[in-house]
Scaffold this motif. Sequence first.
Motif: not given
Length: 237
Positions: A120-121, A83-84, A112-118
């Motif tokens: 994704a983290t 994944s990384a 891309v909505p799924y790459l929102d920082t919260f």
Amino acid sequence: RRLTGTIAALTKRGVAAEKVREIFQYGKDIESIYFARRALMTRRQMFLLGFSQTEINDTLERNNGVVKNLDESIKADSIAMVSAMESIFYLGNMLLRDSDAFGMAHGLEIRVPYLDTFTATAVLSLPGAIRLPSGRANKYLLRKAFAEICPPHVLEGKKKGFILPMGVWMKTVLREQCEAGISCLKKTSLVDNHGVDVIWKDFLSASIHQDWARPLALCVLGLYLEKTAGSERVANF
């Protein structure tokens, strides 16, 4: 390993078969398998284009240098590791770059909505066993999160990419432009012309579509050099 790879490749064709053989021959760890799987050109094609084993090894060493800096907890988790690497090398270098370039070219804000920082983290902090339990379909958490609002045929469907018929176009409506790019590239001393011809002819003779990305890269490189440098500068590049 070489024999096993050769046998396993019998079910594949073209570049896919070459990659299977390389994975078995050179895939000593997750990183090696990943880079063999994701490489645009196979080692055979790189050799045909005039690249030496040392140059190929140097490229792999640079990539491995990035991987070595990952947290030890990620390295110990095979799913988290893949994944990384997908996030660093494929998502960052290709998918996001391409979508942003194409979107901006047409005045569209593509994010891309799924790459929102919260988001994704939070997801990247989960162990691989939770993200993708053994025996479960890919995108397991995403399917589970939307189980109440998505119909069964969506939740149970196979992953589908957005694929354009590039192979067909390159052999028909784009063929003249592609061959112009090949011709421009052969004017330079960047790569071996024989290798360029082999890759292009292999593509033209193949009936499968997965081989188009390799010759397209050569076509685009040739057209790019012609457009940005001019024929005289390209000839001495």
